[in-house]
Design a protein around this motif. Structure first.
Motif, PDB file in Angstrom:
ATOM      1  N   MET A   1       0.782  -1.210  -0.108  1.00 28.89           N
ATOM      2  CA  MET A   1      -0.015   0.110   0.065  1.00 28.89           C
ATOM      3  C   MET A   1       0.860   1.392   0.066  1.00 28.89           C
ATOM      4  O   MET A   1       2.002   1.275   0.401  1.00 28.89           O
ATOM      5  CB  MET A   1      -0.932   0.020   1.214  1.00 28.89           C
ATOM      6  CG  MET A   1      -1.652   1.223   1.292  1.00 28.89           C
ATOM      7  SD  MET A   1      -2.874   1.225   2.841  1.00 28.89           S
ATOM      8  CE  MET A   1      -4.089  -0.115   2.299  1.00 28.89           C
ATOM      9  N   LEU A   2       0.440   2.262  -0.709  1.00 27.98           N
ATOM     10  CA  LEU A   2       1.230   3.543  -0.802  1.00 27.98           C
ATOM     11  C   LEU A   2       1.108   4.111   0.658  1.00 27.98           C
ATOM     12  O   LEU A   2       0.183   4.034   1.490  1.00 27.98           O
ATOM     13  CB  LEU A   2       0.482   4.333  -1.680  1.00 27.98           C
ATOM     14  CG  LEU A   2       0.463   4.124  -3.072  1.00 27.98           C
ATOM     15  CD1 LEU A   2      -0.636   5.036  -3.701  1.00 27.98           C
ATOM     16  CD2 LEU A   2       1.665   4.091  -3.721  1.00 27.98           C
ATOM     17  N   ASP A   3       2.086   4.659   0.774  1.00 29.58           N
ATOM     18  CA  ASP A   3       2.465   5.423   2.393  1.00 29.58           C
ATOM     19  C   ASP A   3       2.633   7.047   1.935  1.00 29.58           C
ATOM     20  O   ASP A   3       3.703   7.489   1.724  1.00 29.58           O
ATOM     21  CB  ASP A   3       3.428   4.867   2.919  1.00 29.58           C
ATOM     22  CG  ASP A   3       3.535   5.258   4.385  1.00 29.58           C
ATOM     23  OD1 ASP A   3       2.811   5.612   5.071  1.00 29.58           O
ATOM     24  OD2 ASP A   3       4.931   5.190   5.004  1.00 29.58           O
ATOM     25  N   ILE A   4       1.442   7.764   2.106  1.00 31.73           N
ATOM     26  CA  ILE A   4       1.565   9.097   1.638  1.00 31.73           C
ATOM     27  C   ILE A   4       1.638  10.334   2.818  1.00 31.73           C
ATOM     28  O   ILE A   4       0.997  10.252   3.652  1.00 31.73           O
ATOM     29  CB  ILE A   4       0.312   9.461   0.688  1.00 31.73           C
ATOM     30  CG1 ILE A   4       0.777   8.386  -0.449  1.00 31.73           C
ATOM     31  CG2 ILE A   4       0.302  10.855   0.259  1.00 31.73           C
ATOM     32  CD1 ILE A   4      -0.685   8.311  -1.314  1.00 31.73           C
ATOM     33  N   SER A   5       2.217  11.380   2.532  1.00 28.08           N
ATOM     34  CA  SER A   5       2.280  12.452   3.238  1.00 28.08           C
ATOM     35  C   SER A   5       1.721  13.590   2.553  1.00 28.08           C
ATOM     36  O   SER A   5       2.264  13.895   1.197  1.00 28.08           O
ATOM     37  CB  SER A   5       3.739  12.928   3.569  1.00 28.08           C
ATOM     38  OG  SER A   5       4.325  12.076   4.656  1.00 28.08           O
ATOM     39  N   VAL A   6       0.457  14.267   2.799  1.00 30.64           N
ATOM     40  CA  VAL A   6      -0.173  15.283   2.291  1.00 30.64           C
ATOM     41  C   VAL A   6       0.572  16.587   2.930  1.00 30.64           C
ATOM     42  O   VAL A   6       0.087  16.775   4.243  1.00 30.64           O
ATOM     43  CB  VAL A   6      -1.485  15.127   2.304  1.00 30.64           C
ATOM     44  CG1 VAL A   6      -2.035  16.235   1.788  1.00 30.64           C
ATOM     45  CG2 VAL A   6      -2.135  13.771   1.747  1.00 30.64           C
ATOM     46  N   ILE A   7       1.076  17.518   2.201  1.00 33.50           N
ATOM     47  CA  ILE A   7       1.306  18.762   2.534  1.00 33.50           C
ATOM     48  C   ILE A   7       0.447  19.812   2.173  1.00 33.50           C
ATOM     49  O   ILE A   7       0.245  20.089   0.972  1.00 33.50           O
ATOM     50  CB  ILE A   7       2.752  19.078   1.886  1.00 33.50           C
ATOM     51  CG1 ILE A   7       3.728  17.959   2.426  1.00 33.50           C
ATOM     52  CG2 ILE A   7       3.298  20.413   2.598  1.00 33.50           C
ATOM     53  CD1 ILE A   7       5.100  17.877   1.967  1.00 33.50           C
ATOM     54  N   SER A  82       8.285  15.400   6.660  1.00 28.36           N
ATOM     55  CA  SER A  82       7.595  14.231   6.308  1.00 28.36           C
ATOM     56  C   SER A  82       7.873  13.146   6.529  1.00 28.36           C
ATOM     57  O   SER A  82       9.179  13.060   6.332  1.00 28.36           O
ATOM     58  CB  SER A  82       6.954  14.513   4.706  1.00 28.36           C
ATOM     59  OG  SER A  82       8.548  14.286   3.920  1.00 28.36           O
ATOM     60  N   THR A  83       7.169  12.036   6.457  1.00 31.95           N
ATOM     61  CA  THR A  83       7.660  10.472   7.070  1.00 31.95           C
ATOM     62  C   THR A  83       7.199   9.699   6.033  1.00 31.95           C
ATOM     63  O   THR A  83       7.719   8.669   6.179  1.00 31.95           O
ATOM     64  CB  THR A  83       7.482  10.309   8.422  1.00 31.95           C
ATOM     65  OG1 THR A  83       5.775  10.184   8.772  1.00 31.95           O
ATOM     66  CG2 THR A  83       7.874  11.252   9.275  1.00 31.95           C
ATOM     67  N   GLY A  84       6.312  10.002   5.145  1.00 32.11           N
ATOM     68  CA  GLY A  84       5.900   8.905   3.992  1.00 32.11           C
ATOM     69  C   GLY A  84       6.759   8.725   2.892  1.00 32.11           C
ATOM     70  O   GLY A  84       7.730   9.382   2.813  1.00 32.11           O
TER      71      GLY A  84
END
Length: 314
Positions: A1-7, A82-84
């Motif tokens: 699964m994708l691991d996303i940080s939204v900024i 960010s950590t994603g």
């Protein structure tokens, strides 16, 4: 699964922010939503705090000095914190649609692909914003590109240097990029640019990393058009417009100098930069500089309309 940080950079967006944040929260792929509050003069900070207290995915940041630094610096801070494994962006007055990450679920199975982008729709939030937007831009329901593309064709297409018209710039709201690519190529937003820092970033990204178009025939995110959109306030080819365009093209020109780029691309950056630089000059010095430039590169004449406008303003 994708691991996303939204900024999400936040400045005077109290009215819209909750809708923006709630549009990103439901996705399983979203690991965290990073709000960077940029010393708003409305109650945006209070809205950010409430959201961060309510939802564990939300992280609230401010600049170390708690001053206003602009969207570019805010996005850069978000990238640093960010950590994603993947980075996406969202403006505080915009929102994601339920299909936002549909293309990403399969595109990133190919390790060669470092980023993908889709189409962004438009929602008019005020009548004045609608009129201002439509008076300056084509009344298109989508900000997208004209055909599927990947790799270097995207870079050349964004500069209008492909055999067929690639289309408009794709919007940051529709971009997903591997964090590893951003770090590998040391990509950051140019904090000198108060506008056009998104276009500057996207063009540099398209050169350094391998991008592939995703969903380009329907919106995956929406832009909110209202009275305070900065991009609609600038009169085209006014002194303010020309100065901001010069800074944008100069940023790209200076970035290109140590790189091994095709000659037509380097010339494109130079001519754009020089045209807007000349538009800001007056009198004898402008005439001399113009003639010198024409002798060195006659292609500058293809941008004659900028000089005509600038002359009429002097």
């Amino acid at each position: 699964m994708l691991d996303i940080s939204v900024i999400i950079p936040v400045y005077n967006a109290a009215e819209f922010l909750k809708k923006s944040v709630l549009s990103a929260l439901p996705f399983e792929e979203v690991k965290e939503i990073i709000l960077i509050e940029d010393k708003s003069t409305d109650h945006s900070l209070e809205v950010c705090k409430r959201l961060a207290d309510q939802y564990s995915k939300i992280k609230l940041l401010q600049h170390p000095d708690k001053e206003n630094h602009g969207a570019a610096a805010s996005r850069n801070l978000g990238i640093e914190k960010s950590t994603g494994n993947f980075i996406t962006f969202l403006d505080a007055d915009d929102y994601y649609l339920p299909n936002r990450f549909d293309a990403e679920k399969t595109i990133f199975d190919d390790p060669k692909i470092e980023g993908t982008f889709g189409a962004v729709g438009i929602e008019y939030l005020t009548e004045k914003g609608k009129q201002e937007f439509q008076s300056k831009f084509s009344d298109s329901s989508l900000t997208t590109v004209n055909y599927p593309a990947e790799g270097k064709e995207i870079f050349r297409g964004l500069l209008g240097l492909t055999p067929k018209t690639f289309g408009t710039f794709f919007h940051l709201n529709a971009l997903t990029i591997r964090k590893s690519a951003i770090d590998q190529y040391h990509l950051r937003f140019n904090e000198v640019l108060r506008v056009h820092q998104d276009s500057d970033f996207i063009i540099k990204l398209a050169f350094h990393s391998y991008l592939k178009s995703g969903i380009i025939d329907e919106a995956i995110a929406m832009r909110g058009i209202h009275d305070d959109n900065r991009i609609t306030k600038i009169v085209k080819y006014s002194p303010q417009y020309n100065q901001r365009q010069f800074l944008f093209w100069n940023s790209l020109y200076e970035w290109s100098q140590p790189l091994s780029l095709d000659k037509d691309i380097v010339q494109h950056f130079y001519l754009q930069k020089k045209a807007f630089e000349l538009s800001g000059k007056k009198g004898f010095s402008k005439a001399i500089d113009f003639l010198t430039t024409v002798i060195k590169n006659p292609n500058i004449l293809k941008m004659k309309y900028r000089f005509t406008y600038a002359h009429s303003q002097n």
